[in-house]
Design an enzyme around this catalytic site. Structure first.
Site, short mmCIF file in Angstrom:
data_model
loop_
_atom_site.label_atom_id
_atom_site.label_comp_id
_atom_site.label_asym_id
_atom_site.label_seq_id
_atom_site.Cartn_x
_atom_site.Cartn_y
_atom_site.Cartn_z
N ASP A 50 0.20 21.63 -44.48
CA ASP A 50 -0.10 23.06 -44.33
C ASP A 50 -1.27 23.27 -43.38
OD1 ASP A 50 1.81 23.28 -46.26
OD2 ASP A 50 0.48 23.93 -47.86
N LYS A 118 -11.19 35.09 -50.06
CA LYS A 118 -10.09 34.31 -49.49
C LYS A 118 -9.02 35.18 -48.84
CE LYS A 118 -6.71 30.68 -50.45
NZ LYS A 118 -6.17 29.70 -51.41
N ASP A 283 3.47 28.29 -41.95
CA ASP A 283 2.61 27.24 -41.41
C ASP A 283 2.65 25.99 -42.29
OD1 ASP A 283 1.28 28.23 -43.60
OD2 ASP A 283 -0.72 28.08 -42.72
#
Length: 353
Positions: A50, A118, A283
């Protein structure tokens, strides 16, 4: 681990304590298989690699940003760089400066966690709005407040509203050049939007992107559902372009187009080298354990190939082709490149982890 594999339902059910129970159970089955068969065991699990906050990775690579590049692991680091912790630390620094004049800042000190910053950090590259950041922070502190106030003396809304400004400031200070790239994209899109024209660009591998937002109006109509009459609003497209959305959406859509280009380049690369089994989600790239070395190199080499030439210069050229000559001076120049050496990506162990 073995008990979970041998007796998943009748044993101690250790696998159920994992964040992703069924993925954990699959790993237990693999471990049991290896324990029994040794080196003759054939692994079938997809091993995922990732990206580290991939939107910011692309923005940092576009302008060769050493500060942002280090924060998102484009450069070799002894340990994985955690951009979320870096942003949280910067926010705490801002709180110290403001605590003397702001009761809310004083109340926030020591409470800015990695979790709180985050989502805003992850979505910054996709042009999350100030309101969006506030709502993301509000959602996170509401979980931790157990239904009450997260900060004494302030509603959760007030707490989130105050912190969202500092979080955005901290992100921009961490990925300075990435923020410049986003600002450039918006400025370049503005004259095209003013001309009521769509933006069209082609990615490095030849995919044409058509970027256009039109205004809509709401039309109410009544429908019957389950024996009850309900009023619903249908959005009907108009002919005129929504210039505000046109500009606001260009940065996230351009970054997504680069992200998707890298995904296609990597997938085609490994396929041409004989790898026919790969799972991709945005991703995240998953291959069998025996193919991870091939993927490890392809991810880095294709990122280098993608940004070996300035994608933003190419984009600017394509923008100018959409405008009459007298409007060309409305499109700003591409921001200056930084000193990030893209060849460092080959040694960046945590680029994709």
């Amino acid at each position: 681990l073995l008990d979970s594999a041998m007796s998943p339902l009748d044993g101690d059910r250790f696998w159920e304590t994992a964040d992703e129970p069924f993925e954990a159970l699959a790993a237990c089955f693999e471990f049991a298989g290896f324990t029994i068969a040794g080196n003759d065991f054939v692994s079938h699990l997809p091993i995922a690699m990732d990206g580290t906050c991939s939107g910011l990775q692309h923005l940092s690579a576009m302008l060769r940003d050493t500060v942002g590049g280090s924060a998102v692991n484009l450069m070799p680091n002894a340990k994985p760089s955690d951009i979320y912790t870096q942003v949280a630390t910067k926010v705490e620094e801002y709180l110290v400066d403001e605590a003397a004049t702001s009761d809310c800042a004083a109340a926030w000190m020591g409470k800015v966690s990695r979790k709180i910053v985050k989502r805003p950090t992850m979505t910054f590259a996709y042009s999350v709005t100030a309101r969006g950041m506030r709502d993301q922070i509000l959602g996170e502190i509401a979980k931790q407040a157990d239904g009450g106030h997260f900060l004494n003396g302030f509603t959760n809304y007030e707490s989130a509203q105050y912190l969202s400004v500092l979080v955005e400031k901290a992100i921009r200070a961490t990925v300075v050049r990435g923020a410049e790239a986003m600002d450039f994209l918006k400025q370049a899109a503005a004259p095209v939007a003013a001309a009521d024209s769509p933006i069209i660009w082609s990615t490095q591998d030849g995919l044409p992107i058509y970027h256009r937002y039109v205004k809509t109006i709401g039309k109410k109509c009544k429908v019957w559902y389950n024996g009850q009459e309900m009023a619903v609003t249908l959005r009907e497209e108009q002919k005129k372009q929504d210039k505000q959305k046109h500009v606001a959406a260009i940065a996230p859509n351009y970054v997504h187009s680069m992200d998707a280009t890298h995904l296609r380049m990597v997938t085609n690369r490994v396929f041409n080298e004989g790898l026919t089994e790969i799972a991709v989600i945005h991703d995240s790239f998953g291959v069998h354990a025996c193919d991870t070395d091939l993927l490890h190199y392809a991810l880095r080499d294709e990122m280098n190939n993608l940004y070996g030439e300035s994608q933003l210069e190419t984009f600017r050229t394509q923008i100018l082709e959409l405008l009459p000559a007298e409007s060309h001076d409305e499109v700003p120049p591409v921001p200056a490149m930084g000193n990030l050496d893209l060849n460092d990506i080959y040694e960046a162990e945590y680029f994709f982890g």
